[in-house]
Design an enzyme around this catalytic site. Structure first.
Site, mmCIF file in Angstrom:
data_model
loop_
_atom_site.group_PDB
_atom_site.id
_atom_site.type_symbol
_atom_site.label_atom_id
_atom_site.label_comp_id
_atom_site.label_asym_id
_atom_site.label_seq_id
_atom_site.Cartn_x
_atom_site.Cartn_y
_atom_site.Cartn_z
ATOM 1 N N SER A 22 0.956 -1.072 -0.093
ATOM 2 C CA SER A 22 -0.129 -0.190 -0.050
ATOM 3 C C SER A 22 0.982 1.281 0.044
ATOM 4 O O SER A 22 1.587 1.473 1.063
ATOM 5 C CB SER A 22 -0.976 -0.068 1.345
ATOM 6 O OG SER A 22 -1.607 1.206 1.079
ATOM 7 N N HIS A 50 -1.070 -1.227 -4.532
ATOM 8 C CA HIS A 50 -2.134 -0.478 -3.840
ATOM 9 C C HIS A 50 -2.307 0.823 -3.865
ATOM 10 O O HIS A 50 -1.251 1.404 -3.072
ATOM 11 C CB HIS A 50 -2.558 -1.470 -2.567
ATOM 12 C CG HIS A 50 -3.937 -1.154 -2.032
ATOM 13 N ND1 HIS A 50 -5.021 -2.021 -2.778
ATOM 14 C CD2 HIS A 50 -4.194 -0.336 -1.111
ATOM 15 C CE1 HIS A 50 -6.092 -1.504 -1.936
ATOM 16 N NE2 HIS A 50 -5.865 -0.584 -1.181
ATOM 17 N N ASP A 52 -4.689 3.866 -2.529
ATOM 18 C CA ASP A 52 -5.655 4.264 -1.784
ATOM 19 C C ASP A 52 -6.221 5.577 -2.015
ATOM 20 O O ASP A 52 -5.475 6.494 -1.872
ATOM 21 C CB ASP A 52 -5.604 4.209 -0.140
ATOM 22 C CG ASP A 52 -5.409 2.859 0.461
ATOM 23 O OD1 ASP A 52 -6.207 2.178 0.005
ATOM 24 O OD2 ASP A 52 -4.571 2.395 1.113
ATOM 25 N N MET A 54 -8.561 8.874 -1.280
ATOM 26 C CA MET A 54 -9.366 9.061 -0.013
ATOM 27 C C MET A 54 -9.835 10.737 -0.478
ATOM 28 O O MET A 54 -8.763 11.474 -0.913
ATOM 29 C CB MET A 54 -8.637 9.139 1.189
ATOM 30 C CG MET A 54 -8.275 7.680 1.470
ATOM 31 S SD MET A 54 -7.565 7.395 3.356
ATOM 32 C CE MET A 54 -6.780 6.064 3.281
ATOM 33 N N HIS A 83 -7.938 1.494 -4.982
ATOM 34 C CA HIS A 83 -9.193 1.537 -3.825
ATOM 35 C C HIS A 83 -9.722 2.890 -3.736
ATOM 36 O O HIS A 83 -9.246 3.754 -3.151
ATOM 37 C CB HIS A 83 -8.679 1.068 -2.701
ATOM 38 C CG HIS A 83 -9.741 0.641 -1.621
ATOM 39 N ND1 HIS A 83 -9.112 0.677 -0.172
ATOM 40 C CD2 HIS A 83 -11.147 0.677 -1.501
ATOM 41 C CE1 HIS A 83 -10.181 0.429 0.494
ATOM 42 N NE2 HIS A 83 -11.314 0.630 -0.080
ATOM 43 N N MET A 85 -11.950 5.302 -1.924
ATOM 44 C CA MET A 85 -12.828 5.615 -0.818
ATOM 45 C C MET A 85 -13.138 7.031 -0.999
ATOM 46 O O MET A 85 -12.885 7.792 -0.346
ATOM 47 C CB MET A 85 -11.967 5.546 0.517
ATOM 48 C CG MET A 85 -11.524 3.881 0.660
ATOM 49 S SD MET A 85 -10.444 3.765 2.413
ATOM 50 C CE MET A 85 -8.982 3.798 1.213
ATOM 51 N N MET A 154 -12.526 -5.265 3.707
ATOM 52 C CA MET A 154 -11.507 -4.373 4.555
ATOM 53 C C MET A 154 -11.644 -5.372 6.160
ATOM 54 O O MET A 154 -12.531 -5.369 6.520
ATOM 55 C CB MET A 154 -12.011 -2.885 4.434
ATOM 56 C CG MET A 154 -12.064 -2.395 3.432
ATOM 57 S SD MET A 154 -11.978 -0.398 3.636
ATOM 58 C CE MET A 154 -10.199 -0.470 4.205
ATOM 59 N N ASP A 192 -7.577 -6.178 2.933
ATOM 60 C CA ASP A 192 -7.119 -5.046 3.023
ATOM 61 C C ASP A 192 -7.341 -4.553 4.490
ATOM 62 O O ASP A 192 -8.486 -4.196 4.984
ATOM 63 C CB ASP A 192 -7.393 -3.969 2.063
ATOM 64 C CG ASP A 192 -6.843 -2.635 2.253
ATOM 65 O OD1 ASP A 192 -6.031 -2.541 2.977
ATOM 66 O OD2 ASP A 192 -7.583 -1.662 1.386
#
Length: 241
Positions: A22, A50, A52, A54, A83, A85, A154, A192
Protein backbone atom coordinates in the site's frame (compact mmCIF):
# COMPACT_ATOMS: atom_id res chain seq x y z
CA UNK A 1 -1.57 -10.36 -13.79
CA UNK A 2 -3.07 -13.19 -11.81
CA UNK A 3 -0.74 -16.06 -11.01
CA UNK A 4 -1.38 -19.61 -12.08
CA UNK A 5 -3.98 -21.60 -10.20
CA UNK A 6 -2.57 -24.49 -8.24
CA UNK A 7 -3.98 -27.16 -5.93
CA UNK A 8 -3.56 -27.00 -2.19
CA UNK A 9 -3.25 -29.89 0.24
CA UNK A 10 -7.03 -30.06 0.60
CA UNK A 11 -7.34 -30.37 -3.20
CA UNK A 12 -9.09 -27.05 -3.56
CA UNK A 13 -7.77 -24.67 -6.23
CA UNK A 14 -5.63 -21.84 -4.87
CA UNK A 15 -3.95 -19.00 -6.65
CA UNK A 16 -0.36 -18.22 -5.80
CA UNK A 17 -0.69 -15.47 -3.16
CA UNK A 18 -0.55 -11.93 -4.51
CA UNK A 19 1.07 -9.20 -2.42
CA UNK A 20 -0.03 -5.59 -2.95
CA UNK A 21 2.04 -3.05 -0.98
CA UNK A 22 0.00 0.00 0.00
CA UNK A 23 1.70 3.12 -1.30
CA UNK A 24 -0.02 5.32 1.28
CA UNK A 25 2.35 3.85 3.88
CA UNK A 26 5.42 4.81 1.87
CA UNK A 27 7.29 8.08 1.61
CA UNK A 28 4.79 10.32 -0.14
CA UNK A 29 7.54 12.58 -1.44
CA UNK A 30 9.12 9.64 -3.32
CA UNK A 31 6.24 7.68 -4.79
CA UNK A 32 8.04 6.47 -7.92
CA UNK A 33 10.98 5.31 -5.82
CA UNK A 34 8.68 3.57 -3.36
CA UNK A 35 7.05 1.72 -6.25
CA UNK A 36 10.45 0.77 -7.63
CA UNK A 37 11.82 -0.78 -4.44
CA UNK A 38 9.01 -3.36 -4.27
CA UNK A 39 8.96 -4.15 -8.00
CA UNK A 40 11.64 -6.83 -7.79
CA UNK A 41 14.59 -7.61 -9.99
CA UNK A 42 15.84 -11.15 -10.34
CA UNK A 43 13.55 -12.10 -7.45
CA UNK A 44 9.80 -11.82 -7.69
CA UNK A 45 8.61 -8.57 -6.19
CA UNK A 46 5.16 -7.22 -5.45
CA UNK A 47 2.30 -8.32 -7.66
CA UNK A 48 0.14 -5.20 -7.47
CA UNK A 49 0.70 -1.70 -6.13
CA UNK A 50 -2.21 -0.66 -3.93
CA UNK A 51 -3.25 2.99 -4.24
CA UNK A 52 -5.69 4.31 -1.63
CA UNK A 53 -7.74 7.19 -3.02
CA UNK A 54 -9.40 9.18 -0.20
CA UNK A 55 -11.40 12.33 -0.77
CA UNK A 56 -11.90 13.77 2.72
CA UNK A 57 -15.67 13.16 2.47
CA UNK A 58 -16.35 9.43 2.26
CA UNK A 59 -13.50 9.08 4.74
CA UNK A 60 -11.88 11.89 6.78
CA UNK A 61 -8.44 11.73 5.19
CA UNK A 62 -7.20 12.92 1.80
CA UNK A 63 -4.53 10.99 -0.07
CA UNK A 64 -4.02 10.49 -3.80
CA UNK A 65 -6.08 11.59 -6.75
CA UNK A 66 -6.30 11.07 -10.47
CA UNK A 67 -3.15 13.05 -11.45
CA UNK A 68 -1.04 10.90 -9.13
CA UNK A 69 -2.42 7.69 -10.62
CA UNK A 70 -1.75 8.94 -14.15
CA UNK A 71 1.84 9.72 -13.21
CA UNK A 72 2.39 6.43 -11.40
CA UNK A 73 1.13 4.49 -14.40
CA UNK A 74 3.96 6.02 -16.43
CA UNK A 75 6.63 5.21 -13.85
CA UNK A 76 5.91 1.66 -12.68
CA UNK A 77 5.42 -1.67 -14.33
CA UNK A 78 3.32 -2.91 -11.41
CA UNK A 79 -0.44 -3.16 -11.96
CA UNK A 80 -2.13 -0.34 -10.06
CA UNK A 81 -4.79 -1.50 -7.63
CA UNK A 82 -6.88 1.60 -6.97
CA UNK A 83 -9.13 1.51 -3.93
CA UNK A 84 -11.57 4.40 -4.16
CA UNK A 85 -12.73 5.58 -0.76
CA UNK A 86 -14.66 8.45 -2.30
CA UNK A 87 -18.14 9.82 -2.71
CA UNK A 88 -19.85 9.39 -6.08
CA UNK A 89 -17.58 6.70 -7.57
CA UNK A 90 -20.14 6.36 -10.38
CA UNK A 91 -18.80 9.68 -11.64
CA UNK A 92 -15.07 9.21 -11.05
CA UNK A 93 -14.15 5.52 -11.11
CA UNK A 94 -13.92 5.11 -14.88
CA UNK A 95 -11.40 7.96 -15.02
CA UNK A 96 -9.04 5.85 -12.91
CA UNK A 97 -9.43 2.93 -15.28
CA UNK A 98 -8.68 5.21 -18.22
CA UNK A 99 -5.66 6.59 -16.35
CA UNK A 100 -4.11 3.12 -16.35
CA UNK A 101 -5.38 1.39 -13.22
CA UNK A 102 -5.46 -2.40 -13.49
CA UNK A 103 -8.09 -2.91 -10.79
CA UNK A 104 -10.52 -0.27 -9.52
CA UNK A 105 -12.47 -1.06 -6.35
CA UNK A 106 -15.45 0.99 -5.18
CA UNK A 107 -17.40 0.70 -1.95
CA UNK A 108 -20.74 -1.01 -2.32
CA UNK A 109 -22.54 1.60 -0.20
CA UNK A 110 -21.09 4.53 -2.17
CA UNK A 111 -22.22 3.64 -5.67
CA UNK A 112 -25.76 4.13 -6.95
CA UNK A 113 -25.57 1.54 -9.73
CA UNK A 114 -22.72 -0.87 -9.01
CA UNK A 115 -23.56 -3.35 -11.76
CA UNK A 116 -23.56 -0.67 -14.45
CA UNK A 117 -20.33 0.74 -13.03
CA UNK A 118 -18.67 -2.68 -13.20
CA UNK A 119 -19.50 -2.86 -16.89
CA UNK A 120 -18.12 0.61 -17.52
CA UNK A 121 -14.89 -0.19 -15.69
CA UNK A 122 -14.36 -3.30 -17.77
CA UNK A 123 -15.13 -1.41 -20.96
CA UNK A 124 -12.42 1.08 -19.96
CA UNK A 125 -9.92 -1.76 -19.63
CA UNK A 126 -9.80 -2.38 -15.87
CA UNK A 127 -10.92 -5.08 -13.51
CA UNK A 128 -13.94 -4.10 -11.43
CA UNK A 129 -13.71 -4.47 -7.65
CA UNK A 130 -16.37 -4.20 -4.96
CA UNK A 131 -15.18 -3.17 -1.49
CA UNK A 132 -16.83 -3.93 1.85
CA UNK A 133 -16.09 -1.92 4.99
CA UNK A 134 -16.30 -3.88 8.25
CA UNK A 135 -19.81 -2.70 9.05
CA UNK A 136 -21.23 -3.72 5.65
CA UNK A 137 -22.45 -7.35 5.50
CA UNK A 138 -21.51 -9.43 2.49
CA UNK A 139 -24.53 -11.69 2.07
CA UNK A 140 -27.14 -9.10 0.96
CA UNK A 141 -24.85 -8.04 -1.89
CA UNK A 142 -23.83 -11.41 -3.33
CA UNK A 143 -25.98 -10.92 -6.40
CA UNK A 144 -24.22 -7.63 -7.11
CA UNK A 145 -20.81 -9.14 -6.40
CA UNK A 146 -21.40 -11.70 -9.14
CA UNK A 147 -20.88 -8.88 -11.67
CA UNK A 148 -17.42 -7.98 -10.32
CA UNK A 149 -13.92 -9.35 -10.71
CA UNK A 150 -12.52 -8.56 -7.27
CA UNK A 151 -13.93 -8.64 -3.76
CA UNK A 152 -12.07 -6.29 -1.41
CA UNK A 153 -12.70 -7.22 2.22
CA UNK A 154 -11.60 -4.47 4.57
CA UNK A 155 -10.24 -5.89 7.81
CA UNK A 156 -10.05 -2.39 9.35
CA UNK A 157 -12.38 0.63 9.08
CA UNK A 158 -11.61 2.63 5.93
CA UNK A 159 -9.69 5.88 5.99
CA UNK A 160 -6.65 5.41 8.23
CA UNK A 161 -3.33 3.58 8.02
CA UNK A 162 -1.80 1.45 10.74
CA UNK A 163 -4.99 0.04 12.28
CA UNK A 164 -5.29 -3.33 13.98
CA UNK A 165 -6.58 -6.29 11.99
CA UNK A 166 -10.16 -7.34 12.83
CA UNK A 167 -10.20 -11.17 12.66
CA UNK A 168 -13.99 -11.33 12.57
CA UNK A 169 -13.85 -9.94 9.01
CA UNK A 170 -12.44 -13.28 7.84
CA UNK A 171 -16.01 -14.60 7.96
CA UNK A 172 -16.60 -12.67 4.74
CA UNK A 173 -13.50 -14.21 3.20
CA UNK A 174 -14.64 -17.73 4.13
CA UNK A 175 -18.12 -17.18 2.71
CA UNK A 176 -16.71 -15.86 -0.55
CA UNK A 177 -14.11 -18.64 -0.75
CA UNK A 178 -16.80 -21.32 -0.42
CA UNK A 179 -18.83 -19.70 -3.19
CA UNK A 180 -15.82 -19.35 -5.46
CA UNK A 181 -14.80 -22.96 -4.88
CA UNK A 182 -18.37 -24.06 -5.61
CA UNK A 183 -18.39 -22.13 -8.89
CA UNK A 184 -21.09 -19.74 -7.70
CA UNK A 185 -18.79 -16.70 -7.75
CA UNK A 186 -15.80 -15.84 -9.89
CA UNK A 187 -13.91 -13.19 -7.95
CA UNK A 188 -10.40 -12.69 -6.65
CA UNK A 189 -10.59 -12.20 -2.88
CA UNK A 190 -8.46 -9.35 -1.53
CA UNK A 191 -7.91 -8.45 2.14
CA UNK A 192 -6.95 -4.92 3.12
CA UNK A 193 -6.06 -3.61 6.56
CA UNK A 194 -3.71 -4.68 9.33
CA UNK A 195 -2.08 -7.36 7.19
CA UNK A 196 1.35 -8.31 8.52
CA UNK A 197 3.40 -11.42 9.28
CA UNK A 198 1.20 -12.09 12.29
CA UNK A 199 -2.13 -11.90 10.46
CA UNK A 200 -1.52 -12.90 6.84
CA UNK A 201 -1.55 -16.60 7.67
CA UNK A 202 -5.09 -16.45 9.03
CA UNK A 203 -6.27 -14.44 6.03
CA UNK A 204 -4.68 -16.92 3.64
CA UNK A 205 -6.12 -19.91 5.48
CA UNK A 206 -9.57 -18.30 5.28
CA UNK A 207 -9.22 -18.21 1.49
CA UNK A 208 -7.89 -14.80 0.47
CA UNK A 209 -5.96 -14.53 -2.81
CA UNK A 210 -4.45 -11.04 -2.53
CA UNK A 211 -3.06 -9.24 0.52
CA UNK A 212 -2.70 -5.47 0.88
CA UNK A 213 0.14 -4.61 3.26
CA UNK A 214 1.19 -1.09 4.16
CA UNK A 215 3.29 -0.66 7.29
CA UNK A 216 4.30 -4.33 7.14
CA UNK A 217 6.15 -3.49 3.90
CA UNK A 218 7.07 0.20 3.94
CA UNK A 219 7.62 0.35 7.68
CA UNK A 220 10.58 -2.04 7.40
CA UNK A 221 14.20 -1.44 6.47
CA UNK A 222 13.88 -3.73 3.44
CA UNK A 223 10.46 -3.49 1.75
CA UNK A 224 11.38 -5.97 -0.98
CA UNK A 225 12.34 -8.59 1.59
CA UNK A 226 9.12 -7.86 3.51
CA UNK A 227 7.11 -8.67 0.36
CA UNK A 228 8.93 -12.00 0.03
CA UNK A 229 8.36 -12.90 3.68
CA UNK A 230 4.66 -12.08 3.47
CA UNK A 231 4.24 -14.20 0.37
CA UNK A 232 6.06 -17.10 1.98
CA UNK A 233 3.83 -16.88 5.06
CA UNK A 234 0.67 -16.88 2.94
CA UNK A 235 1.94 -19.75 0.81
CA UNK A 236 2.66 -21.79 3.94
CA UNK A 237 -0.89 -21.20 5.13
CA UNK A 238 -2.25 -22.39 1.77
CA UNK A 239 -0.24 -25.57 2.21
CA UNK A 240 -1.51 -26.08 5.73
CA UNK A 241 1.77 -25.16 7.38
Amino acid sequence: MDSDVRTGSDRRPWREPLIAPSLASGDLARLADEARIVTGGSDRGADWLHVDVMDGHFVPNITFGLPVVRSLARHTSLPLDCHLMIEDPDRWAVDYAEAGAYNVSVHVEATGDPIALAGRLRAAGARAGLAFAPHIPLEPHLGTLAHFDTLLVMSVPPGFNGQRFIPEMLHKVRVARRLVDAGELDVLIEVDGGVNLGTIGAAAAAGADCFVAGTAVYGTNDPARAVRLLRAKARAAYEGG
